[in-house]
Enzyme design. Structure first.
Site, PDB file in Angstrom:
ATOM      1  CB  CYS A 193      28.276  44.346  40.506  1.00 57.90           C
ATOM      2  SG  CYS A 193      27.078  43.195  41.110  1.00 57.90           S
ATOM      3  N   GLY A 227      34.984  49.700  36.762  1.00 56.93           N
ATOM      4  CA  GLY A 227      35.386  48.856  38.177  1.00 56.93           C
ATOM      5  C   GLY A 227      34.314  47.631  38.241  1.00 56.93           C
ATOM      6  CB  CYS A 228      34.835  44.306  39.666  1.00 55.76           C
ATOM      7  SG  CYS A 228      35.943  44.961  41.281  1.00 55.76           S
ATOM      8  CE1 TYR A 229      32.486  44.954  45.921  1.00 54.49           C
ATOM      9  CE2 TYR A 229      34.640  46.089  45.989  1.00 54.49           C
ATOM     10  CZ  TYR A 229      33.908  45.026  46.456  1.00 54.49           C
ATOM     11  OH  TYR A 229      34.132  44.123  47.715  1.00 54.49           O
ATOM     12  CB  ALA A 230      31.752  50.814  39.252  1.00 53.17           C
TER      13      ALA A 230
END
Length: 833
Positions: free
Chosen positions: A650, A645-648
């Site tokens: 980063c 995932g994107c947040y994950a």
């Protein structure tokens, strides 16, 4: 029974030194029955009925995160091939019980749930010193031995009982049966009653308390207290006691846990990876840094190993690295074994040809004819004394590249890393080399680790190192595939998961086809744009129910219309072999039927899921595709890849370099804000620019799926609070990291740690104290990390990470994974960052 997740972590060091990644340890509070594995280990089969199969499967899957499946399966088979008491003796320093009890208990629980029963013996020196100093008594030593008068013995006994109970209690809280054994094992006489008083020298060992504990399914937890024949307690050095236990039980592993995590080379400051005593002992003792306690320790270990089978070895490691040391070829601390001296032969006159023929009998059709072909000057043979590993290099006669023609390795040779020793000799003697192995070889990951390049054809894989000329590599490949005309691309990158060092360049020929299922969203659009510029990946199908029949926009290589592929359509396409990579760009919990349709055909198509459905996979079928942290080699070999995932992404990139400095009592907190493209295309307040104007929307403030993803993959719980901002794309993430005490960090050191951790990574930039900004990351392919700030109290570190949620947070990462899995340059088609 519910599966409880252990709050502690197993840290494992990668092949590149400071870089670390982590596996979460899982256990059941109450064992339940499950189907036993087959095998000759009677104890395992008895205990199998009381151990949860799903728990063991979970633990094995977590082991796969720190090593290849080949390594994990190999070592599990190895460790369960002997009686349970012969698995390992683990000596635990007293300081570890005081400072790292949760980690120690976690590691032992990990082994217990694999059905492995180490004999654990602990010391208590620091605790004794603390009590004596509080009472105004100066600890007294002669020749490094504690003088133990009756008053000191009272303190010693009290400390041993307290520390033993602490460890047993910690294990039992994790559902691990553990039995305190504080006496009755060591029979001793006075070492020198007049000189040392109540200090003992062990005469013999009573094995029954230890064996009874293991028969009852409990880990034996021993102290080093001994008794005379009349019952007088005597104090014995814990290292000596552990050595005596090892001599009695002859385990495969003797593990000494210490804070340094191994023997440190006093000249270079680097950890010594491995010591092969038969080959290195005499020269090692001449090293200027091998003196005092280090020299004594090496001599004691050599003396111990001389009383044990050659299959036994000693590991000196940090408690956090126990799984890495036991279950991977690379190890984690310092591995010491007797080994064998290695010899190179240029003719067979000095070789035991009878033994050589017996070792090679299964490798060649006519062993006599093959050995007869090894005439002086045409080959070089490398072997250890018993020929557990032997390598035959056919020298080139025209100055071209020599060939590693045969590599014959026994089970013992693999497990004791003799292959690594021989390969070091090969690299020293031959600046370039190639070899060919069957595509089904179970040690494929090891060959990838040792190579700089590879090329696959049906049934076989070509490997090489030392070839930097593209024309020479092309000639080598053409000879391998039969002189077919091809064009090629190359790739050079560094792996994070292999043994000591891994540097690879792969070549692949021709274009391959990609199909996107659910391609209408922002991520699908960005991926189409990237594929449009990729030299070797072409779009074959795009499937979207809403857009079926419309032209695919942004793709100029061919005229393609959206279709609405049914499951039968997908099966037909897969059966025809039209697609090399399927991309699932679908909402969460939607793609499983599509995956099942592809898998039902058993075709060649690989799959990448952009959703969250398989990010928590525990079956071992899916590989988590974050190359910078999880390593390239696993992705290269994977058929099923879950895109992070994107947040994950980063969050993990921002957190991982500091993992070993995390506080034991508090978890990191993450405040994240994403542009509204992260809320998808379905209309809502979270993607309405008018509603977001002069506004920011918090949402899913607990238990967000990326919060669980970071915890699962990083092996450490986090708190995450997501928000939506008024811009279109890009994520800003402020990470607050509580630090453990006495961490010794400065702002400069933090920056150095991050730069070293991500050295050579093209899609990660470290900005130091400079704070990365969303406006600078929007439209960029990588992740920027900076804003490093330590609190005045030194108890927390703040880090800022920025990433484009549609690119490195999704489509760029997907293309990285596709390139690796299909054999192309990892960064092919990805604009520079």
């Amino acid at each position: 029974m519910p599966l409880a997740k252990l709050l502690n972590t197993v840290k494992t060091r990668s092949a590149q030194g400071n870089k670390s990644f982590f596996a979460l340890v899982a256990y059941r509070a109450t064992p339940v029955s499950f189907n036993c594995k087959s095998g000759s280990n009677n104890f395992w089969n008895k205990k199998c009925s009381s151990r949860s199969y799903s728990t063991r499967s979970t633990v094995i899957q977590l082991l796969n995160n720190i090593g290849s499946k080949r390594e994990v399966q190999q070592y599990l088979k190895y460790f369960t091939s002997v009686s349970q008491q012969q698995f390992a003796v683990i000596k635990v320093g007293g300081a570890i019980i005081t400072q790292q009890l949760p980690q120690l208990a976690s590691c032992l629980a990990f082994l217990y749930h694999l059905g492995l029963y180490p004999i654990v013996l602990h010391g208590t020196g620091p605790q004794i010193n603390e009590i004596l100093e509080n009472e105004g008594i100066e600890p007294d030593y002669i020749d490094g031995i504690r003088i133990t008068d009756p008053k000191t013995m009272g303190v010693v006994r009290k400390c041993f009982l307290e520390q033993n109970l602490k460890l047993v209690t910690a294990l039992e809280k994790m559902g691990v049966k553990a039995r305190p054994i504080t006496g009755g094992v060591f029979n001793a006489h006075y070492l020198d009653e007049k000189k040392y008083k109540l200090v003992g020298q062990i005469d013999s060992i009573n094995k029954e308390p230890i064996e009874a504990s293991i028969r009852a399914g409990a880990l034996p937890i021993l102290t080093s207290l001994a008794e005379t024949s009349s019952g007088q307690l005597l104090n014995v050095n814990a290292d000596i006691a552990a050595g005596m236990v090892a001599k009695e039980f002859k385990p495969l592993k003797i593990v000494y846990l210490n804070e340094k995590g191994g023997i440190i080379n006093g000249t270079t400051g680097a950890k010594v990876s491995a010591i092969n005593l038969d080959e290195e002992y005499e020269e090692l003792l001449k090293e200027p840094w091998v003196k005092y306690g280090t020299k004594l320790k090496i001599k004691e270990i050599r003396d111990l190993l001389m009383h044990l089978p050659r299959s036994s070895s000693v590991a000196i490691i940090n408690v956090d690295d126990l799984q890495k040391e036991l279950f991977t070829d690379s190890g984690a601390g310092t591995l010491i074994r007797r080994g064998y001296k290695l010899t190179a032969y240029d003719d067979l006159s000095k070789v035991n040809t009878t033994l050589l023929k017996s070792k090679m009998a299964d490798e060649v059709n006519d062993v006599d004819e093959y050995i007869a072909s090894l005439t002086p000057g045409t080959f070089r043979l490398y072997a250890d004394e018993p020929m557990e590993v032997l390598a035959v290099v056919k020298k080139s006669s025209d100055g071209s590249i020599s060939k590693l023609d045969k590599l014959v390795v026994s089970k013992s040779g693999w497990l004791n890393n003799v292959t690594d020793n021989i390969f070091r000799l090969l690299e020293k003697d031959f600046p370039n080399l190639y070899w060919i192995i069957p595509e089904t070889d179970e040690n494929m990951s090891w060959f990838f680790a040792k190579s700089q390049g590879s090329y696959t054809k049906p049934g076989e894989v070509l490997f090489w190192y030392g070839i930097n000329d593209l024309n020479k590599a092309t000639d080598l490949i053409n000879n391998f595939v039969g002189n077919q005309t091809s064009t090629c691309t190359s790739n050079v990158f560094a792996s994070k998961t292999q043994t000591r060092k891994f540097h690879s360049s792969r070549f692949n020929f021709g274009s391959k086809k990609v199909a996107l299922i659910g391609a209408r969203g922002y991520t699908g659009q960005n991926l189409i744009s990237l594929l449009n510029k990729h030299q070797d990946l072409d779009v074959g199908y795009v499937s979207s129910r809403e857009l079926a029949g419309k032209n695919l926009q942004g793709y100029e290589k061919a005229h393609i219309k959206y279709s609405n592929l049914s499951f039968d359509d997908i099966k037909r396409i897969e059966e025809a072999g039209e697609i090399d990579m399927w991309i699932m760009a679908l909402p969460n919990k939607v793609c499983k039927p599509f995956v099942e349709a592809i898998e039902e055909v058993k075709g060649k198509g690989k799959i990448i899921d952009l959703g969250a459905d398989f990010r928590f996979d525990e079956t071992g079928k899916w590989t988590y595709g974050l190359p910078e942290l999880k390593g390239r080699e696993g992705i290269m070999m994977a058929d099923r890849i879950s895109n992070p995932g994107c947040y994950a992404t980063c969050a993990q990139l921002s957190l991982a370099p500091m993992k070993e400095y995390f506080s034991f009592t508090s978890k990191p907190n993450i405040f994240g804000v994403s542009g509204y493209s992260g809320a998808g295309t379905k209309p809502s307040n979270k993607n309405d620019p008018n509603f977001l104007k002069d506004n920011m929307i918090p949402y899913a403030l607990t238990d967000h799926i990326h919060e669980r993803e970071v915890g699962f993959q990083l092996g450490n719980g986090v708190s995450f609070m997501p928000h939506v901002g008024s811009w279109f794309q890009g994520i800003a993430m402020t990470v607050n990291i509580p630090l453990k005490e006495n961490h010794g960090l400065t702002a400069e050191k933090v920056e150095e740690i991050y730069k070293e951790f991500y050295k050579g990574e093209k899609l990660v930039k470290i900005l130091g104290e400079e704070i990365p900004l969303v406006r600078d990351i929007s439209g960029q392919q990588g992740c920027a990390i900076g804003g490093f700030k330590l609190s005045e109290a030194g108890d927390r570190l703040v880090v800022v990470g920025c990433i484009d949620n549609l690119l490195k947070g999704a489509s760029t990462q997907c293309l990285q994974n596709m390139n690796l899995a299909l054999g192309y340059d990892e960064y092919e088609g990805i604009p520079s960052f």
